[in-house]
Motif scaffolding. Structure first.
Motif, PDB file in Angstrom:
ATOM      1  N   VAL A  97       0.715  -1.140   0.082  1.00 54.30           N
ATOM      2  CA  VAL A  97      -0.047   0.273  -0.030  1.00 54.30           C
ATOM      3  C   VAL A  97       0.765   1.350  -0.056  1.00 54.30           C
ATOM      4  CG1 VAL A  97      -1.383   1.388   1.365  1.00 54.30           C
ATOM      5  CG2 VAL A  97      -2.130  -1.010   0.881  1.00 54.30           C
ATOM      6  N   VAL A  98       1.861   1.375   0.990  1.00 53.40           N
ATOM      7  CA  VAL A  98       2.745   2.678   1.045  1.00 53.40           C
ATOM      8  C   VAL A  98       3.796   2.420  -0.144  1.00 53.40           C
ATOM      9  CG1 VAL A  98       4.007   3.822   2.570  1.00 53.40           C
ATOM     10  CG2 VAL A  98       1.926   2.725   3.389  1.00 53.40           C
ATOM     11  N   SER A  99       3.990   3.340  -0.825  1.00 53.93           N
ATOM     12  CA  SER A  99       4.856   3.404  -1.979  1.00 53.93           C
ATOM     13  C   SER A  99       5.852   4.461  -1.874  1.00 53.93           C
ATOM     14  CB  SER A  99       4.063   3.874  -3.388  1.00 53.93           C
ATOM     15  OG  SER A  99       5.107   4.043  -4.208  1.00 53.93           O
ATOM     16  N   LYS A 100       7.077   3.988  -2.233  1.00 51.18           N
ATOM     17  CA  LYS A 100       8.290   5.332  -1.966  1.00 51.18           C
ATOM     18  C   LYS A 100       8.000   6.401  -2.982  1.00 51.18           C
ATOM     19  CE  LYS A 100      11.393   3.103  -5.103  1.00 51.18           C
ATOM     20  NZ  LYS A 100      12.759   2.274  -5.388  1.00 51.18           N
ATOM     21  N   TYR A 101       7.165   6.064  -4.032  1.00 49.24           N
ATOM     22  CA  TYR A 101       6.861   7.294  -4.843  1.00 49.24           C
ATOM     23  C   TYR A 101       5.799   8.114  -4.473  1.00 49.24           C
ATOM     24  CZ  TYR A 101      10.003   4.506  -7.803  1.00 49.24           C
ATOM     25  OH  TYR A 101      11.032   3.702  -7.958  1.00 49.24           O
ATOM     26  N   ILE A 102       5.891   9.137  -4.167  1.00 52.80           N
ATOM     27  CA  ILE A 102       4.979  10.296  -3.673  1.00 52.80           C
ATOM     28  C   ILE A 102       3.637  10.383  -4.812  1.00 52.80           C
ATOM     29  CG2 ILE A 102       4.383  12.696  -3.059  1.00 52.80           C
ATOM     30  CD1 ILE A 102       7.322  12.880  -2.183  1.00 52.80           C
ATOM     31  N   GLY A 103       2.536  10.412  -4.267  1.00 54.54           N
ATOM     32  CA  GLY A 103       1.394  10.437  -4.954  1.00 54.54           C
ATOM     33  C   GLY A 103       0.918   8.783  -5.524  1.00 54.54           C
ATOM     34  N   GLU A 104       1.780   8.120  -5.602  1.00 52.03           N
ATOM     35  CA  GLU A 104       1.659   6.610  -6.363  1.00 52.03           C
ATOM     36  C   GLU A 104       0.791   5.667  -5.297  1.00 52.03           C
ATOM     37  OE1 GLU A 104       2.286   5.028  -9.449  1.00 52.03           O
ATOM     38  OE2 GLU A 104       2.730   7.258  -9.704  1.00 52.03           O
ATOM     39  N   THR A 105       0.853   5.827  -4.154  1.00 56.25           N
ATOM     40  CA  THR A 105      -0.059   5.146  -3.084  1.00 56.25           C
ATOM     41  C   THR A 105      -1.559   5.574  -3.191  1.00 56.25           C
ATOM     42  OG1 THR A 105       1.503   4.753  -1.451  1.00 56.25           O
ATOM     43  CG2 THR A 105      -0.855   5.002  -0.742  1.00 56.25           C
ATOM     44  N   GLU A 106      -1.727   6.953  -3.427  1.00 52.72           N
ATOM     45  CA  GLU A 106      -3.174   7.710  -3.706  1.00 52.72           C
ATOM     46  C   GLU A 106      -3.637   7.123  -4.796  1.00 52.72           C
ATOM     47  OE1 GLU A 106      -0.574   9.176  -2.399  1.00 52.72           O
ATOM     48  OE2 GLU A 106      -1.001  10.350  -0.717  1.00 52.72           O
ATOM     49  N   LYS A 107      -2.753   7.104  -5.678  1.00 50.28           N
ATOM     50  CA  LYS A 107      -3.582   6.649  -7.172  1.00 50.28           C
ATOM     51  C   LYS A 107      -3.811   5.296  -7.109  1.00 50.28           C
ATOM     52  CE  LYS A 107      -0.946   5.774 -10.650  1.00 50.28           C
ATOM     53  NZ  LYS A 107       0.199   6.317 -11.960  1.00 50.28           N
ATOM     54  N   ASN A 108      -3.036   4.330  -6.384  1.00 55.69           N
ATOM     55  CA  ASN A 108      -3.310   3.005  -6.580  1.00 55.69           C
ATOM     56  C   ASN A 108      -4.471   2.469  -5.470  1.00 55.69           C
ATOM     57  OD1 ASN A 108      -1.064   2.727  -8.364  1.00 55.69           O
ATOM     58  ND2 ASN A 108       0.192   1.953  -6.798  1.00 55.69           N
ATOM     59  N   LEU A 109      -4.360   3.226  -4.602  1.00 49.42           N
ATOM     60  CA  LEU A 109      -5.585   2.947  -3.668  1.00 49.42           C
ATOM     61  C   LEU A 109      -6.749   3.531  -4.184  1.00 49.42           C
ATOM     62  CD1 LEU A 109      -4.176   3.743  -0.168  1.00 49.42           C
ATOM     63  CD2 LEU A 109      -4.917   1.611  -0.946  1.00 49.42           C
ATOM     64  N   ALA A 110      -6.999   4.565  -4.812  1.00 47.95           N
ATOM     65  CA  ALA A 110      -8.223   5.106  -5.596  1.00 47.95           C
ATOM     66  C   ALA A 110      -8.702   4.384  -6.548  1.00 47.95           C
ATOM     67  CB  ALA A 110      -7.690   6.502  -6.194  1.00 47.95           C
ATOM     68  N   ASN A 111      -7.799   3.478  -7.086  1.00 47.66           N
ATOM     69  CA  ASN A 111      -7.842   2.702  -8.518  1.00 47.66           C
ATOM     70  C   ASN A 111      -8.512   1.232  -7.734  1.00 47.66           C
ATOM     71  OD1 ASN A 111      -7.898   1.374 -11.151  1.00 47.66           O
ATOM     72  ND2 ASN A 111      -6.427   0.034 -10.007  1.00 47.66           N
ATOM     73  N   LEU A 112      -8.140   1.101  -6.689  1.00 48.21           N
ATOM     74  CA  LEU A 112      -8.744  -0.434  -6.192  1.00 48.21           C
ATOM     75  C   LEU A 112      -9.933  -0.081  -5.570  1.00 48.21           C
ATOM     76  CD1 LEU A 112      -8.283  -2.948  -4.658  1.00 48.21           C
ATOM     77  CD2 LEU A 112      -7.298  -1.904  -2.668  1.00 48.21           C
ATOM     78  N   PHE A 113     -10.188   1.285  -4.786  1.00 47.22           N
ATOM     79  CA  PHE A 113     -11.559   1.214  -4.183  1.00 47.22           C
ATOM     80  C   PHE A 113     -12.621   1.579  -5.320  1.00 47.22           C
ATOM     81  CE2 PHE A 113      -9.350   1.585  -0.271  1.00 47.22           C
ATOM     82  CZ  PHE A 113     -10.190   1.213   0.444  1.00 47.22           C
ATOM     83  N   ASP A 114     -12.293   2.296  -6.567  1.00 42.47           N
ATOM     84  CA  ASP A 114     -12.927   2.634  -7.564  1.00 42.47           C
ATOM     85  C   ASP A 114     -13.583   1.028  -8.143  1.00 42.47           C
ATOM     86  OD1 ASP A 114     -13.116   5.140  -7.091  1.00 42.47           O
ATOM     87  OD2 ASP A 114     -11.699   5.571  -8.802  1.00 42.47           O
ATOM     88  N   LYS A 115     -12.608   0.287  -8.425  1.00 45.71           N
ATOM     89  CA  LYS A 115     -12.799  -0.908  -8.882  1.00 45.71           C
ATOM     90  C   LYS A 115     -13.799  -1.848  -8.094  1.00 45.71           C
ATOM     91  CE  LYS A 115      -9.780  -3.072 -11.659  1.00 45.71           C
ATOM     92  NZ  LYS A 115     -10.356  -3.125 -12.870  1.00 45.71           N
ATOM     93  N   ALA A 116     -13.368  -1.790  -6.641  1.00 49.84           N
ATOM     94  CA  ALA A 116     -14.274  -2.720  -5.794  1.00 49.84           C
ATOM     95  C   ALA A 116     -15.747  -2.082  -5.801  1.00 49.84           C
ATOM     96  CB  ALA A 116     -13.658  -2.502  -4.382  1.00 49.84           C
ATOM     97  N   HIS A 117     -15.741  -0.864  -5.855  1.00 46.79           N
ATOM     98  CA  HIS A 117     -17.247  -0.118  -5.603  1.00 46.79           C
ATOM     99  C   HIS A 117     -18.066  -0.628  -7.024  1.00 46.79           C
ATOM    100  CE1 HIS A 117     -20.409   2.633  -5.492  1.00 46.79           C
ATOM    101  NE2 HIS A 117     -20.145   3.089  -6.943  1.00 46.79           N
TER     102      HIS A 117
END
Length: 438
Positions: free
Chosen positions: A266-286
């Motif tokens: 979940v926690v990425s060393k690249y700033i902003g990547e974590t938010e993008k990947n989590l947003a994609n996960l939750f959008d798909k889950a919804h």
């Protein structure tokens, strides 16, 4: 054979050619959409019948799908109808980094559907609205563009799941990766295989009731404005007491896929990547009504410490973003922890339920020994099952591990009897894992 998909793509080709000819000539008759035979049993025809798309929406969808079917689809049409070449900005389109053909943009869609008629173009902006069916169901989206560039110059992006469904009739489960930090979990077990105290089971049934009746409560009973979206529950208790199995069974019996989120990704060393990947996960889950399961949740939702450096600040931001997505998620989120006290009270207040999974008592352990023992095997007569259940405090997972250990040794000796020495050794190994003595 997906004849209707082929027919509609051929119609799109004719329609684009007509629009290009109209831009350079005049008086051409608009081509007619061919009749589609909905008796053909494919996901594409099922989707068209269920969604009720009008002709413009169908063309919009096909524009995004076409490059996935024929890489040079748009280039071939342009060469045929504009043989002299030259720049034609009205058509829009961009080139990808790997894909050599033209990729359609929002501008491409407006040109094909409305030409240069400003009134018709403005009327089509609803296709790009977040309230449109395409956006709500995560079917079609526009790629973000650089600041200052027209929004509709972004690529049309058709969700990969729909590309796969339209072309093959199936959808593969997304693979666990840095870009998708979750993995589907399944079980062949049944509710009858789970041994839990009555109060725990009662609370689990309440979750089932929420899944089955939430839509009715929100709409028919008109409580949607008063209720927070989704349902958040904490499973807490020692390892091996059935937390993961319960989450999986909830999905199995309510026809929902369960995805376990890998917190290490979940926690990425690249700033902003974590938010993008989590947003994609939750959008798909919804969009797909998934159940999300966060195992060992105290790794992220434990009691917070003071911020010492930039890394701590970014980690706290990512946890805050994850918490926000969990609160906004209009579905079931299950968090699991070994100890309830490990969870920060600020997070704990957001749960609708907290369910304790205790170690089984003697009666429950006896039931677990009976359920886990293979029908074709038996314990040595000098080792009564009641004695094992009463003497050794073990979790359900530990009992299963012991029986597997003993069964493999019995098979190696070509016998169906689980030897006393093997059972004792199996128990010793399980206690050893927990730092206990037999």
């Amino acid at each position: 054979m997906n004849h209707n998909l082929i027919k509609t793509v051929d119609y799109l080709r004719i329609r684009i050619g007509w629009r290009l000819d109209l831009a350079s000539k005049s008086g051409a008759a608009i081509p007619l959409l061919p009749d589609l035979d909905y008796e053909e049993s494919t996901f594409f025809t099922h989707f068209l019948a269920q969604s009720g798309l009008n002709e413009l929406e169908l063309l919009f969808l096909l524009l995004a799908l076409a490059p996935h079917l024929q890489p040079g689809f748009f280039d071939a049409i342009i060469r045929e109808h504009l043989p002299d070449g030259g720049d034609f900005p009205e058509f829009g389109g961009v080139r990808g980094s790997n894909h050599r053909g033209l990729l359609p943009t929002g501008e491409t869609a407006l040109f094909v559907l409305a030409g240069n008629d400003l009134e018709k173009r403005l009327a089509l902006y609803d296709l790009f609205s977040p309230d449109h069916f395409f956006a709500r169901e995560r079917i079609l989206s526009l790629e973000d563009v650089k600041t200052g560039e027209p929004r509709l110059s972004g690529r049309l992006i058709l969700d990969p799941d729909y590309v796969e469904l339209f072309t093959t009739g199936r959808v593969s489960a997304p693979a666990l990766s840095m870009n998708f930090p979750a993995q589907r979990i399944r079980t062949d077990m049944e509710w009858t295989d789970l041994v839990l105290p009555v109060p725990t089971f009662t609370q689990i049934r309440d979750i089932e009731h929420w899944i089955q009746h939430y839509d009715t409560l929100r709409t028919d009973w008109k409580m949607g404005q008063r209720l927070k979206p989704g349902y958040r529950v904490l499973f807490y208790g020692p390892p091996g007491t059935g937390k993961t199995l319960t989450a999986t069974l909830l999905g199995k019996y309510t026809n929902r896929d369960v995805y376990r989120v890998d917190l290490s990704l979940v926690v990425s060393k690249y700033i902003g990547e974590t938010e993008k990947n989590l947003a994609n996960l939750f959008d798909k889950a919804h969009a797909k009504n998934w159940i999300l399961f966060f195992d060992e949740a105290d790794a992220l939702f434990g009691k917070r410490t003071e911020t010492r450096d930039a890394h701590d600040r970014y980690a706290n931001q990512e946890v805050a973003f994850l918490l926000q997505k969990i609160e906004e998620f209009d579905g079931l989120v299950i968090l699991a922890s070994n100890l309830k006290s490990n969870i920060d009270p600020a997070f704990a207040r957001r749960f609708q339920a907290m369910i304790h999974f205790p170690l089984p008592n003697a009666a429950e352990r006896l039931l677990l020994w009976q359920k886990c023992l293979p029908p074709s095997a038996r314990l040595a007569p000098e080792l009564p099952m009641e004695q094992l259940a009463g003497r050794y405090e073990l979790s359900g997972a530990a009992i299963l591990n012991i029986i597997q250990f003993c069964a493999l040794r019995a098979l190696s000796r070509k016998t169906d009897v689980l030897a006393t020495a093997d059972v004792v050794e199996g128990i010793r190994l399980e206690f050893q894992k927990e730092g206990k003595l037999v």
